[in-house]
Scaffold this motif. Structure first.
Motif, short mmCIF file in Angstrom:
data_model
loop_
_atom_site.label_atom_id
_atom_site.label_comp_id
_atom_site.label_asym_id
_atom_site.label_seq_id
_atom_site.Cartn_x
_atom_site.Cartn_y
_atom_site.Cartn_z
N GLU A 108 0.83 -1.20 0.00
CA GLU A 108 0.00 0.00 0.00
C GLU A 108 0.87 1.25 0.00
OE1 GLU A 108 -3.84 1.94 2.37
OE2 GLU A 108 -2.91 0.08 3.08
N LEU A 109 0.53 2.20 -0.87
CA LEU A 109 1.19 3.49 -0.90
C LEU A 109 0.23 4.52 -1.47
CD1 LEU A 109 3.67 5.32 -0.57
CD2 LEU A 109 4.36 4.67 -2.88
N SER A 110 -0.04 5.56 -0.69
CA SER A 110 -0.91 6.63 -1.14
C SER A 110 -0.66 7.86 -0.30
CB SER A 110 -2.39 6.22 -1.03
OG SER A 110 -2.79 6.14 0.34
N VAL A 111 -1.31 8.95 -0.67
CA VAL A 111 -1.20 10.19 0.08
C VAL A 111 -1.58 9.98 1.53
CG1 VAL A 111 -2.17 12.52 0.33
CG2 VAL A 111 -1.51 11.68 -1.93
N TRP A 112 -2.58 9.14 1.80
CA TRP A 112 -3.00 8.95 3.19
C TRP A 112 -2.42 7.68 3.82
CZ3 TRP A 112 -8.84 7.82 4.46
CH2 TRP A 112 -9.22 6.59 3.95
N SER A 113 -1.61 6.93 3.10
CA SER A 113 -0.89 5.79 3.66
C SER A 113 0.53 5.79 3.09
CB SER A 113 -1.60 4.47 3.32
OG SER A 113 -2.83 4.36 4.01
N PRO A 114 1.39 6.70 3.59
CA PRO A 114 2.73 6.85 3.01
C PRO A 114 3.81 6.02 3.70
CG PRO A 114 2.32 8.64 4.53
CD PRO A 114 1.08 7.75 4.57
N GLU A 115 3.43 5.09 4.56
CA GLU A 115 4.41 4.41 5.41
C GLU A 115 5.55 3.76 4.63
OE1 GLU A 115 0.57 4.78 7.56
OE2 GLU A 115 1.12 3.97 5.60
N ALA A 116 5.27 3.26 3.44
CA ALA A 116 6.30 2.56 2.67
C ALA A 116 7.45 3.47 2.25
CB ALA A 116 5.68 1.91 1.44
N LEU A 117 7.24 4.78 2.30
CA LEU A 117 8.29 5.71 1.88
C LEU A 117 9.51 5.65 2.79
CD1 LEU A 117 6.23 8.92 0.97
CD2 LEU A 117 7.08 7.14 -0.57
N ASP A 118 9.34 5.26 4.03
CA ASP A 118 10.43 5.33 5.00
C ASP A 118 11.50 4.26 4.78
OD1 ASP A 118 9.45 7.54 6.36
OD2 ASP A 118 8.14 6.31 7.59
N THR A 119 11.06 3.03 4.55
CA THR A 119 12.05 1.94 4.47
C THR A 119 11.84 1.03 3.26
OG1 THR A 119 10.66 0.58 5.93
CG2 THR A 119 12.44 1.85 6.96
N LEU A 120 10.61 0.61 3.01
CA LEU A 120 10.37 -0.40 2.00
C LEU A 120 10.66 0.11 0.59
CD1 LEU A 120 9.50 -3.28 1.39
CD2 LEU A 120 7.12 -2.48 1.33
N ALA A 124 2.22 0.07 -6.32
CA ALA A 124 1.55 0.81 -5.25
C ALA A 124 0.08 0.39 -5.20
CB ALA A 124 1.68 2.31 -5.48
N ALA A 125 -0.25 -0.43 -4.22
CA ALA A 125 -1.62 -0.88 -4.03
C ALA A 125 -2.44 0.22 -3.35
CB ALA A 125 -1.65 -2.16 -3.19
N MET A 126 -3.70 0.27 -3.65
CA MET A 126 -4.64 1.23 -3.06
C MET A 126 -4.13 2.67 -3.11
SD MET A 126 -5.95 -1.15 0.11
CE MET A 126 -4.36 -1.97 0.33
N PRO A 127 -3.65 3.12 -4.26
CA PRO A 127 -3.11 4.48 -4.35
C PRO A 127 -4.16 5.57 -4.21
CG PRO A 127 -3.31 3.55 -6.54
CD PRO A 127 -3.63 2.44 -5.56
N LEU A 128 -5.43 5.19 -4.29
CA LEU A 128 -6.52 6.15 -4.10
C LEU A 128 -7.22 5.96 -2.75
CD1 LEU A 128 -8.01 6.21 -7.72
CD2 LEU A 128 -6.43 7.83 -6.65
N GLY A 129 -6.53 5.30 -1.83
CA GLY A 129 -7.08 5.17 -0.49
C GLY A 129 -8.44 4.52 -0.44
N GLY A 142 -10.66 4.52 -2.54
CA GLY A 142 -11.66 5.41 -3.13
C GLY A 142 -11.80 6.74 -2.44
N PHE A 143 -11.28 6.86 -1.22
CA PHE A 143 -11.49 8.11 -0.48
C PHE A 143 -10.83 9.30 -1.16
CE2 PHE A 143 -10.50 11.30 2.73
CZ PHE A 143 -11.74 11.46 3.34
N LEU A 144 -9.65 9.11 -1.74
CA LEU A 144 -8.91 10.22 -2.32
C LEU A 144 -9.48 10.69 -3.65
CD1 LEU A 144 -5.28 9.02 -1.49
CD2 LEU A 144 -6.74 10.56 -0.17
N THR A 145 -10.50 10.00 -4.15
CA THR A 145 -11.15 10.47 -5.37
C THR A 145 -12.03 11.68 -5.10
OG1 THR A 145 -13.12 9.07 -5.08
CG2 THR A 145 -11.21 8.11 -6.26
N GLY A 146 -12.44 11.87 -3.85
CA GLY A 146 -13.35 12.96 -3.52
C GLY A 146 -14.79 12.69 -3.88
N ALA A 166 -8.26 12.63 -7.66
CA ALA A 166 -7.73 11.28 -7.89
C ALA A 166 -6.48 11.34 -8.76
CB ALA A 166 -8.79 10.40 -8.55
N GLN A 167 -6.49 12.18 -9.78
CA GLN A 167 -5.33 12.27 -10.66
C GLN A 167 -4.13 12.88 -9.93
OE1 GLN A 167 -7.35 14.41 -13.80
NE2 GLN A 167 -7.43 12.58 -15.09
N VAL A 168 -4.38 13.83 -9.06
CA VAL A 168 -3.29 14.39 -8.27
C VAL A 168 -2.71 13.31 -7.35
CG1 VAL A 168 -2.67 16.07 -6.48
CG2 VAL A 168 -4.15 16.75 -8.38
N ALA A 169 -3.58 12.53 -6.73
CA ALA A 169 -3.12 11.46 -5.84
C ALA A 169 -2.27 10.44 -6.60
CB ALA A 169 -4.30 10.78 -5.18
#
Length: 332
Positions: A191-203, A216-221, A223-227, A276-279
């Protein structure tokens, strides 16, 4: 569409992929329509979104069967990623990494997908009862047999905030280091998205330095990040969001500032650009081997998602997204 390489540059795919899970699993099954899903897959391939991500457990089995109907006609246009290692029971999902099972499951996936070879075969979850090297060794045999082109590893999504995510991905990296000694890892899906960025640190850095693709799974959170979702809206009982802490009415309201921020960035790029496109563009900007795999069963969203590959965020845009508040609500 821009192409990206994964697995030390050996495999080329469209910069944005298509997650096929919602077509038959986890999201509002009453609204699933086979014909609409088939149109979505065909449209994705037309637009250059060549990576089709599925798994034998989705359905179970029906997701691969659906994709097989497309691949029978358009195999050369697609890059097929499917997964092994999870079994769906009446009450629970359990891991199975026994070598014999892996071999049988691969043959079954090939039949359902109506293809002679799987481009990327991913271990969905490591089986705690089987040394991961044994499972990976069986998967490597499939490559040598010509049934699979490359191997990938699915990392469990971090659900407990950034610190918990680091602990989880540290364990994932240790597993990856072990299986790399058996056979090369071409891609990691997490998982990697604007609201789940944890993978940026190590993975993600671990993968990037080794030329390993990052799906990057669930990059739109979810569906939440679509607005397009509103606080308090209901979800069907079989929709995973009905049990997700971030999709309670309270948490959806609390996380609206994230969507507002994405809308603000989108507005600078024109009326036609969506949150969504920005995300997705943010996800693409995180690394040269990152391929977001947004899931959908609708052709209109396939078109919108594919267009995100052309969106280039400025340093100002990226800095503004980085300043957005962290998501509230976790699995812990």
């Amino acid at each position: 569409m821009e192409r990206r390489t994964i697995g030390a540059g050996a495999l080329a795919v469209g910069a944005v992929g298509l997650g096929c899970m919602p077509m038959s699993w986890a999201y509002s099954t009453s609204r699933q329509r086979g014909d609409e899903s088939l149109r979505a897959v065909h449209r994705a391939l037309d637009l250059g979104a060549t990576l089709l991500d599925t798994a034998d457990m989705y359905g179970p089995f029906t997701n691969e069967l659906l994709l097989g109907r497309v691949l029978k006609e358009r195999r050369s246009d697609a890059f097929v990623s499917t997964k092994v290692g999870l079994l769906v029971g009446e009450q629970h999902i359990v891991a199975n990494g026994r070598p014999g099972y892996v071999r049988r499951a691969c043959d079954a996936s090939l039949r359902r997908l109506q293809t002679d070879v799987i481009d990327l075969y991913q271990l969905h979850r490591a089986d705690p009862e089987v040394p991961v090297e044994e499972t990976w060794g069986a998967m490597a045999e499939l490559v040598r047999a010509g049934k699979v082109r490359a191997l990938g590893f699915c990392a469990v999504g971090a659900r407990g905030g950034r610190r918990s995510g680091n602990r989880l991905y540290d364990a994932t990296i240790r597993q990856l280091q072990r299986i790399q000694q058996v056979f090369p890892v071409s891609a990691v899906e997490a998982e990697l998205s604007v609201w789940s960025p944890e993978a940026l640190d190590t993975l993600l850095p671990w993968c990037e330095t080794r030329g390993i693709g990052f799906l990057a799974a669930m990059p739109l959170g979810n569906g939440f990040l679509t607005g397009t979702l509103t606080p308090g809206q209901g979800f069907e009982r079989d929709d995973l969001r009905a049990r997700h802490p971030r999709f309670t009415a309270e948490m959806m309201a609390a996380n609206q500032p994230i969507v507002v921020g994405l809308r603000r960035v989108a507005a600078r790029h024109g009326d036609h650009v969506t949150p969504a496109q920005v995300a997705l563009a943010w996800t693409l900007a995180q690394g040269r081997h990152v391929v977001p795999v947004p899931g959908t069963k609708h052709e209109r969203w396939v078109v919108e998602n594919a267009a995100a590959a052309r969106l280039r965020l400025s340093p100002q845009d990226l800095a503004e997204v980085a300043r957005l508040p962290g998501a509230q609500g976790s699995w812990e």
